[in-house]
Design a protein around this motif. Structure first.
Motif, PDB file in Angstrom:
ATOM      1  N   CYS A 122       0.835  -1.206   0.000  1.00 24.30           N
ATOM      2  CA  CYS A 122       0.000   0.000   0.000  1.00 24.30           C
ATOM      3  C   CYS A 122       0.866   1.252   0.000  1.00 24.30           C
ATOM      4  O   CYS A 122       0.541   2.246  -0.666  1.00 24.30           O
ATOM      5  N   ALA A 130     -11.065   4.245   1.209  1.00 26.37           N
ATOM      6  CA  ALA A 130      -9.935   5.154   0.983  1.00 26.37           C
ATOM      7  C   ALA A 130      -9.833   5.506  -0.495  1.00 26.37           C
ATOM      8  O   ALA A 130      -9.593   6.666  -0.850  1.00 26.37           O
ATOM      9  N   THR A 149     -11.192   3.258  10.433  1.00 33.80           N
ATOM     10  CA  THR A 149     -10.287   2.143  10.169  1.00 33.80           C
ATOM     11  C   THR A 149      -9.676   1.622  11.462  1.00 33.80           C
ATOM     12  O   THR A 149      -9.556   0.412  11.666  1.00 33.80           O
ATOM     13  N   LEU A 204      -2.770   7.922   5.178  1.00 38.89           N
ATOM     14  CA  LEU A 204      -3.626   6.760   4.922  1.00 38.89           C
ATOM     15  C   LEU A 204      -2.897   5.450   5.227  1.00 38.89           C
ATOM     16  O   LEU A 204      -3.430   4.577   5.915  1.00 38.89           O
ATOM     17  N   LEU A 210     -10.892  12.464   5.667  1.00 40.13           N
ATOM     18  CA  LEU A 210      -9.672  11.709   5.914  1.00 40.13           C
ATOM     19  C   LEU A 210      -9.559  11.331   7.383  1.00 40.13           C
ATOM     20  O   LEU A 210      -9.227  10.186   7.717  1.00 40.13           O
ATOM     21  N   TRP A 214     -12.157   8.612   8.097  1.00 40.41           N
ATOM     22  CA  TRP A 214     -11.701   7.321   7.592  1.00 40.41           C
ATOM     23  C   TRP A 214     -10.660   6.724   8.536  1.00 40.41           C
ATOM     24  O   TRP A 214     -10.688   5.526   8.813  1.00 40.41           O
ATOM     25  N   SER A 215      -9.730   7.560   8.998  1.00 40.93           N
ATOM     26  CA  SER A 215      -8.691   7.074   9.905  1.00 40.93           C
ATOM     27  C   SER A 215      -9.294   6.534  11.197  1.00 40.93           C
ATOM     28  O   SER A 215      -8.941   5.446  11.662  1.00 40.93           O
ATOM     29  N   SER A 222     -12.263  -1.112   3.945  1.00 45.15           N
ATOM     30  CA  SER A 222     -11.518   0.075   4.354  1.00 45.15           C
ATOM     31  C   SER A 222     -10.689   0.625   3.192  1.00 45.15           C
ATOM     32  O   SER A 222     -10.653   1.839   2.965  1.00 45.15           O
TER      33      SER A 222
END
Length: 176
Positions: free
Chosen positions: A13, A91, A62, A127, A55, A58-59, A87
């Motif tokens: 990633c 992203a 996750t 990310l 963002l 999402w963090s 997840s």
């Protein structure tokens, strides 16, 4: 998920996210200055702040989704891999929205500025760092990190992005 699989997932990633801003002309983040004169200033800054809030959301999601689950094997592993895939898809959706929401592409013959690409690399670092921390939480106790850890991992992330940088800025293009 085993430690080896988690490490290779994070490395893969990181390799993709470090090179993506250099390989694409499409914007991955709605920076307020990238809209030009198309929108009023307050709207541009609101969209940029909404992206940063997405963002952060999402963090947080996750970390909650992947960090708190124990993976023993069998059905638990399948559920964990499904959560990991969800997840990563979220992203990808977060990074795809700026290009789909009317964010102007660079003019014909032009390209994103180096500063825009550098900020997109930093977004990728956040990310991938969040994903790595969530996988570390999943495997056991997460170790507290100080600034040295983040300095070294950022340097390694930039090194992973070097092939994209070379392709974008250092290789001469053949005229056809």
């Amino acid at each position: 998920m085993s430690l080896t699989a988690a490490v290779w997932t994070v490395i893969f990633c990181a390799l993709v996210m470090a090179n993506l801003p250099f390989l694409m002309e499409r914007r991955l983040a709605p920076w307020p200055w990238s809209w030009g004169g198309n929108l009023p200033g307050l709207v541009r800054w609101s969209l940029g702040l909404a992206f940063l809030a997405g963002l952060a959301l999402w963090s947080w999601g996750t970390l909650k989704l992947l960090g708190g689950t124990y993976v023993g094997g069998g059905a638990e592993l399948g559920l964990f891999l499904l959560k990991l895939l969800a997840s990563l898809l979220l992203a990808g959706l977060l990074l795809a929205l700026p290009g789909r929401s009317g964010n102007p592409q660079p003019a014909a013959g032009g390209s994103k500025s180096f500063f825009d690409r550098l900020l997109e690399v930093l977004v990728g670092y956040v990310l991938v760092g969040t994903l790595g921390f969530a996988l570390e939480l999943n495997l056991g106790n997460a170790f507290p990190q100080r600034w040295e850890f983040y300095a070294v991992t950022l340097a390694l992330f930039l090194v992973l992005g070097y092939p994209g940088f070379v392709w974008r800025y250092m290789l001469r293009r053949r005229s056809r």
